[in-house]
Each structure stands twice: as C-alpha cells, then as structure tokens.
Motif scaffolding. Structure first.
Motif, PDB file in Angstrom:
ATOM      1  N   ALA A   1      -4.019  -3.567  -3.298  1.00 51.59           N
ATOM      2  CA  ALA A   1      -2.796  -3.181  -2.590  1.00 51.59           C
ATOM      3  C   ALA A   1      -1.848  -2.510  -3.574  1.00 51.59           C
ATOM      4  O   ALA A   1      -1.749  -2.925  -4.738  1.00 51.59           O
ATOM      5  N   LEU A   2      -1.173  -1.484  -3.095  1.00 51.07           N
ATOM      6  CA  LEU A   2      -0.136  -0.810  -3.891  1.00 51.07           C
ATOM      7  C   LEU A   2       1.202  -1.028  -3.199  1.00 51.07           C
ATOM      8  O   LEU A   2       1.334  -0.765  -2.002  1.00 51.07           O
ATOM      9  N   ILE A   3       2.176  -1.519  -3.958  1.00 46.60           N
ATOM     10  CA  ILE A   3       3.498  -1.788  -3.398  1.00 46.60           C
ATOM     11  C   ILE A   3       4.520  -0.903  -4.099  1.00 46.60           C
ATOM     12  O   ILE A   3       4.645  -0.954  -5.331  1.00 46.60           O
ATOM     13  N   THR A   4       5.270  -0.106  -3.328  1.00 43.56           N
ATOM     14  CA  THR A   4       6.438   0.548  -3.924  1.00 43.56           C
ATOM     15  C   THR A   4       7.617  -0.397  -3.679  1.00 43.56           C
ATOM     16  O   THR A   4       7.674  -1.065  -2.644  1.00 43.56           O
ATOM     17  N   GLY A   5       8.516  -0.472  -4.633  1.00 42.96           N
ATOM     18  CA  GLY A   5       9.622  -1.425  -4.489  1.00 42.96           C
ATOM     19  C   GLY A   5       9.188  -2.840  -4.832  1.00 42.96           C
ATOM     20  O   GLY A   5       9.758  -3.820  -4.342  1.00 42.96           O
ATOM     21  N   ILE A   6       8.186  -2.963  -5.695  1.00 40.02           N
ATOM     22  CA  ILE A   6       7.628  -4.303  -6.005  1.00 40.02           C
ATOM     23  C   ILE A   6       8.638  -5.199  -6.725  1.00 40.02           C
ATOM     24  O   ILE A   6       8.524  -6.418  -6.692  1.00 40.02           O
ATOM     25  N   THR A   7       9.641  -4.595  -7.378  1.00 41.45           N
ATOM     26  CA  THR A   7      10.606  -5.417  -8.110  1.00 41.45           C
ATOM     27  C   THR A   7      11.755  -5.907  -7.224  1.00 41.45           C
ATOM     28  O   THR A   7      12.614  -6.653  -7.683  1.00 41.45           O
ATOM     29  N   GLY A   8      11.767  -5.494  -5.975  1.00 38.06           N
ATOM     30  CA  GLY A   8      12.813  -5.952  -5.060  1.00 38.06           C
ATOM     31  C   GLY A   8      12.454  -7.291  -4.425  1.00 38.06           C
ATOM     32  O   GLY A   8      11.391  -7.860  -4.694  1.00 38.06           O
ATOM     33  N   GLN A   9      13.349  -7.786  -3.576  1.00 41.34           N
ATOM     34  CA  GLN A   9      13.116  -9.077  -2.914  1.00 41.34           C
ATOM     35  C   GLN A   9      11.786  -9.094  -2.148  1.00 41.34           C
ATOM     36  O   GLN A   9      10.945  -9.969  -2.366  1.00 41.34           O
ATOM     37  N   ASP A  10      11.602  -8.120  -1.263  1.00 38.03           N
ATOM     38  CA  ASP A  10      10.405  -8.141  -0.418  1.00 38.03           C
ATOM     39  C   ASP A  10       9.155  -7.867  -1.242  1.00 38.03           C
ATOM     40  O   ASP A  10       8.102  -8.449  -0.997  1.00 38.03           O
ATOM     41  N   GLY A  11       9.282  -6.959  -2.230  1.00 36.82           N
ATOM     42  CA  GLY A  11       8.142  -6.631  -3.079  1.00 36.82           C
ATOM     43  C   GLY A  11       7.627  -7.862  -3.806  1.00 36.82           C
ATOM     44  O   GLY A  11       6.416  -8.092  -3.902  1.00 36.82           O
TER      45      GLY A  11
ATOM     46  N   ARG B   1      -0.762  10.945  -8.465  1.00 38.31           N
ATOM     47  CA  ARG B   1      -1.550  10.432  -9.598  1.00 38.31           C
ATOM     48  C   ARG B   1      -1.898   8.949  -9.390  1.00 38.31           C
ATOM     49  O   ARG B   1      -3.049   8.540  -9.547  1.00 38.31           O
ATOM     50  N   ILE B   2      -0.901   8.171  -9.000  1.00 34.03           N
ATOM     51  CA  ILE B   2      -1.128   6.731  -8.828  1.00 34.03           C
ATOM     52  C   ILE B   2      -2.102   6.469  -7.674  1.00 34.03           C
ATOM     53  O   ILE B   2      -2.979   5.612  -7.758  1.00 34.03           O
ATOM     54  N   MET B   3      -1.959   7.218  -6.594  1.00 34.27           N
ATOM     55  CA  MET B   3      -2.858   7.039  -5.445  1.00 34.27           C
ATOM     56  C   MET B   3      -4.300   7.324  -5.861  1.00 34.27           C
ATOM     57  O   MET B   3      -5.228   6.613  -5.473  1.00 34.27           O
ATOM     58  N   ALA B   4      -4.478   8.366  -6.688  1.00 38.53           N
ATOM     59  CA  ALA B   4      -5.833   8.734  -7.142  1.00 38.53           C
ATOM     60  C   ALA B   4      -6.383   7.686  -8.114  1.00 38.53           C
ATOM     61  O   ALA B   4      -7.564   7.359  -8.082  1.00 38.53           O
ATOM     62  N   GLU B   5      -5.499   7.159  -8.948  1.00 41.63           N
ATOM     63  CA  GLU B   5      -5.920   6.156  -9.944  1.00 41.63           C
ATOM     64  C   GLU B   5      -6.304   4.822  -9.297  1.00 41.63           C
ATOM     65  O   GLU B   5      -7.334   4.246  -9.609  1.00 41.63           O
ATOM     66  N   VAL B   6      -5.461   4.352  -8.384  1.00 40.11           N
ATOM     67  CA  VAL B   6      -5.631   2.998  -7.824  1.00 40.11           C
ATOM     68  C   VAL B   6      -6.576   2.986  -6.616  1.00 40.11           C
ATOM     69  O   VAL B   6      -7.346   2.059  -6.422  1.00 40.11           O
ATOM     70  N   LYS B   7      -6.503   4.015  -5.796  1.00 39.72           N
ATOM     71  CA  LYS B   7      -7.254   4.060  -4.520  1.00 39.72           C
ATOM     72  C   LYS B   7      -7.113   2.731  -3.759  1.00 39.72           C
ATOM     73  O   LYS B   7      -8.096   2.020  -3.488  1.00 39.72           O
ATOM     74  N   PRO B   8      -5.884   2.395  -3.400  1.00 40.06           N
ATOM     75  CA  PRO B   8      -5.643   1.092  -2.759  1.00 40.06           C
ATOM     76  C   PRO B   8      -6.185   1.045  -1.333  1.00 40.06           C
ATOM     77  O   PRO B   8      -6.243   2.070  -0.650  1.00 40.06           O
ATOM     78  N   ASP B   9      -6.548  -0.156  -0.886  1.00 40.11           N
ATOM     79  CA  ASP B   9      -6.926  -0.342   0.520  1.00 40.11           C
ATOM     80  C   ASP B   9      -5.680  -0.356   1.397  1.00 40.11           C
ATOM     81  O   ASP B   9      -5.713   0.058   2.544  1.00 40.11           O
ATOM     82  N   GLU B  10      -4.587  -0.877   0.828  1.00 39.63           N
ATOM     83  CA  GLU B  10      -3.345  -1.000   1.598  1.00 39.63           C
ATOM     84  C   GLU B  10      -2.172  -0.532   0.745  1.00 39.63           C
ATOM     85  O   GLU B  10      -2.106  -0.851  -0.447  1.00 39.63           O
ATOM     86  N   VAL B  11      -1.274   0.215   1.376  1.00 43.64           N
ATOM     87  CA  VAL B  11      -0.083   0.710   0.682  1.00 43.64           C
ATOM     88  C   VAL B  11       1.145   0.212   1.433  1.00 43.64           C
ATOM     89  O   VAL B  11       1.248   0.398   2.650  1.00 43.64           O
ATOM     90  N   TYR B  12       2.047  -0.436   0.727  1.00 42.02           N
ATOM     91  CA  TYR B  12       3.277  -0.944   1.337  1.00 42.02           C
ATOM     92  C   TYR B  12       4.452  -0.184   0.754  1.00 42.02           C
ATOM     93  O   TYR B  12       4.734  -0.312  -0.450  1.00 42.02           O
ATOM     94  N   ASN B  13       5.131   0.608   1.577  1.00 42.51           N
ATOM     95  CA  ASN B  13       6.268   1.365   1.061  1.00 42.51           C
ATOM     96  C   ASN B  13       7.573   0.603   1.295  1.00 42.51           C
ATOM     97  O   ASN B  13       8.197   0.699   2.363  1.00 42.51           O
ATOM     98  N   LEU B  14       7.986  -0.152   0.292  1.00 40.81           N
ATOM     99  CA  LEU B  14       9.201  -0.974   0.404  1.00 40.81           C
ATOM    100  C   LEU B  14      10.348  -0.392  -0.408  1.00 40.81           C
ATOM    101  O   LEU B  14      11.469  -0.883  -0.327  1.00 40.81           O
ATOM    102  N   ALA B  15      10.081   0.614  -1.216  1.00 38.25           N
ATOM    103  CA  ALA B  15      11.132   1.146  -2.092  1.00 38.25           C
ATOM    104  C   ALA B  15      12.192   1.873  -1.278  1.00 38.25           C
ATOM    105  O   ALA B  15      11.873   2.583  -0.326  1.00 38.25           O
ATOM    106  N   ALA B  16      13.442   1.678  -1.638  1.00 35.34           N
ATOM    107  CA  ALA B  16      14.536   2.357  -0.940  1.00 35.34           C
ATOM    108  C   ALA B  16      15.835   2.156  -1.714  1.00 35.34           C
ATOM    109  O   ALA B  16      15.938   1.230  -2.517  1.00 35.34           O
ATOM    110  N   GLN B  17      16.790   3.024  -1.461  1.00 39.22           N
ATOM    111  CA  GLN B  17      18.177   2.699  -1.774  1.00 39.22           C
ATOM    112  C   GLN B  17      18.603   1.924  -0.542  1.00 39.22           C
ATOM    113  O   GLN B  17      18.831   2.506   0.518  1.00 39.22           O
TER     114      GLN B  17
END
Ligand code: GDP
Length: 338
Positions: free
Chosen positions: A4-14, A69-85
């Motif tokens: 799994a790839l998580i954007t916003g992993i350092t936030g609460q939900d991440g 680049r990251i998508m090609a490197e990791v090839k995740p099964d699941e992507v969670y886009n949690l990053a935001a202002q």
C-alpha cells in the motif's frame, strides 16, 4: 505480500491507516515531503509505534514526476490519497496552495495510477466540508454539494476527478466522504484538539482561559481509528464506489466544551471566551451524516462514542503536558516564570 502507498502518511489518518495496514500484513510505503522540521515529521507514526515498520519515500504531491517515479518503484496494490492542506481556516489565506495540494495533488496521483500502474486500487479522502451550506438535514451520497471554503472547493474538484477517472478509464477509484474525525493525533489547530489541549493546560495550571470562535456550529465527530477502517473496506470491494462515513450524531462546539471540561471536573463557562478573530469568512453551520450505505455495503460501524473519544483526548493531552513540565530544564522553567 500486498503493498500500500499512502500520501499524507505523517498526518493523523495516515498514521492510523499505516497501523491498520501493517496489522493486516501489508508492506506500507509513505510519500514523504521533506521539510526543515525533520524531527517532527514522524511524530504521529512514532506515537503509534509504527515508524520503524513503514517505508518512507521522498516525494511531493505537487511534483508529478516524483509521484510517477514512486508509483513505478513501488507498484502498490492500493493507493490512499490522504495528503492535503486540510485546515479550512488557513485555506482562505492560501487558496492557491490549497488548490494545488488538495485539488491538483489528487489528480497527480490519479494520473500516476492511470499512466504507470492502472491495476492499483485508489482511495480519495473526500470530505463532509463539500456539503458546506447543507442542502438536506441529513447528508448522504446523493445530497448535492455546496462548498463554503477554498478547501472544500479543492476537495470537490478532487472528488469529481476521482469519479471521473473511474467512469472514464475504468480504474478502481473510490471516494470516502468522511465527516470530521478526531483523535489524540489530531492537529492542534482543529477545534476538538484545541479544546482538549486547553482543558489539560487549564487543569494543570498552565493556562487560565481558552479562546474560541463560533460555538454554535455543529459537527458529526467520529474517531479516526474507526474511519481509516472504512477507507480500507472500500478498497476491498469488487466494485469501486463513493461512501459517506459518519456517526449520525451531531454536537455543537458549545456541547463539546461542556463535555471536555466536564470530564476534567471543570465548568467550561468559567474558562471559554470567544473572539471574532477566530470566526470564518463563511461558516459551515451544521454537518450531520447518514452512513447507511457504508453500514449496509461495507459492514462498517463506528465503535467509539464521542464521550469516549473526548476522554481519550483529554487524557492524552494531560499526559503530554505532565511529561513536558516534568522534563522542563530549570532555565526554561525560570524564563517561563516557574
Ligand atoms: P472543520 O469542520 O474541518 O473546519 O474542523 P475544525 O475543527 O477546524 O472546525 C469545526 C468547527 O468549529 C467550525 O465550525 C469552526 O468555526 C468551529 N470553531 C469554533 N472555534 C474554533 C477554533 O478556535 N478553532 C477551530 N479550528 N474551529 C473553531
């Protein structure tokens, strides 16, 4: 092993989602935007004890090439886009940055999925703020949107692009319209944490008052730990879709104050003052969600009541302030007057 790839992993939900996915046996990757305050970056992951189990990769949501680049490197099964202002109030001061990260950033991730790894399942963190000036007393997946802030408008763009990529390209894209969700890891700028932190400071004699804005607004608050489970369940479905995630109970800021101060044995009316500086140019007065679809299709239900969550948050803030004051170096104590 699923990845799994998580954007916003350092936030609460991440952080809570990383913990859940690790328990489910995933290899967890997080996109990490480098900043000057490096030691604070992993604070929440550290608090949950998972910092050493996740793989953090340098990248920036607003830089499509790094997401590709990251998508090609990791090839995740699941992507969670949690990053935001994600702070509504700040979005009036930085509307373009909010649009770039919260809106365009989501489309960068969608583009990376489409171009590099279309087999990945994609989750978009949509928000109840999109309902804004509510068009129905209870909001569900069919309620029309009426955003009331640059943040909400940016989230709405990302939401519809998620729907569009599902319908245009047949990608497995789902969107969770999550009502406010909180925890001891919530940023201090949000009202729940601001209140529980204020209660702890006042209880320990570190502050004598708490300044808030509009006390009449009501929110449907749940616990982030429950809500990240709904995100995961959405990506386990054969068919991608959109879901409202909410508790079905709405509470005013005023009642939240009574609950949090009351938990610590304090009368909130003696400490809470209002300031017009904290009012917003346009307010979302009421949010009250109907999560019937998530309950019936995903089998999801919240497990934590508002009272339990507020107690957990007050306790965590009391512990944080006790630890801080206990370890405060003597000089700092002198400078702060004791
Ligand atoms: P939001 O729903 O994503 O904007 O979450 P917040 O926790 O930031 O705000 C929830 C509600 O609390 C909004 O209606 C705010 O206007 C209200 N509120 C009242 N006083 C404050 C305050 O001092 N800080 C914040 N953040 N919100 C406040």
């Amino acid at each position: 092993m699923r990845k799994a790839l998580i954007t916003g992993i350092t936030g609460q939900d991440g952080a809570y989602l990383a913990q859940l996915l690790l328990r489910e046996g995933y290899e967890v990757y997080g996109l990490l935007r480098r900043s000057a305050s490096a030691e604070l970056i992993g604070e929440r992951l550290r608090w949950l004890g998972v910092i050493d189990d996740v793989r953090l990769i340098d990248g920036d949501l607003s830089d499509l090439s790094s997401v590709l680049r990251i998508m090609a490197e990791v090839k995740p099964d699941e992507v969670y886009n949690l990053a935001a202002q994600s702070f509504v109030h700040a979005s009036w001061q930085q509307p373009l940055l909010t649009g770039n990260i919260t809106g365009i950033g989501a489309v960068n991730v969608l583009e990376a999925v489409r171009l590099v790894h279309p087999a990945a399942r994609f989750y978009q963190a949509s928000s109840s703020e999109m309902f804004g000036k509510i068009q129905a007393a209870l909001q569900n997946e069919t309620t029309p949107f009426y955003p009331r802030s640059p943040y909400a408008a940016a989230k709405l763009y990302a939401h519809w692009m998620t729907v569009n990529y599902r319908e245009s390209f047949g990608l497995h894209c789902s969107s969770g319209i999550l009502f406010n969700h909180e925890s001891p890891l919530r940023g201090i700028e949000f009202v729940t944490r601001k209140v529980t932190d204020g209660v702890a400071r006042i209880k320990l004699g570190l502050a004598s008052e708490l300044k808030l804005g509009n006390l009449d607004a009501t929110r449907d608050w749940g616990h982030a730990r429950d809500y990240v489970r709904a995100m995961w369940l959405m990506l386990q479905q054969e068919t991608p879709d959109d879901y409202v995630v909410a508790t079905g109970r709405t509470t005013s800021i005023r009642a939240l104050c009574a609950m949090a101060f009351g938990y610590a044995g304090l009368d909130w009316t003696a400490y809470v003052h209002t300031s017009s500086d904290l009012l917003r140019p346009a307010e979302v007065d009421v949010l009250h969600g109907d999560a019937t679809k998530a309950r019936t299709t995903l089998g999801w239900a919240p497990t934590c009541t508002l009272e339990e969550m507020v107690a957990e948050m007050v306790e965590a803030d009391l512990a944080r302030h006790r630890a801080r004051t206990a370890t405060r170096p003597p000089t700092e104590a002198l400078l702060a007057g004791g």
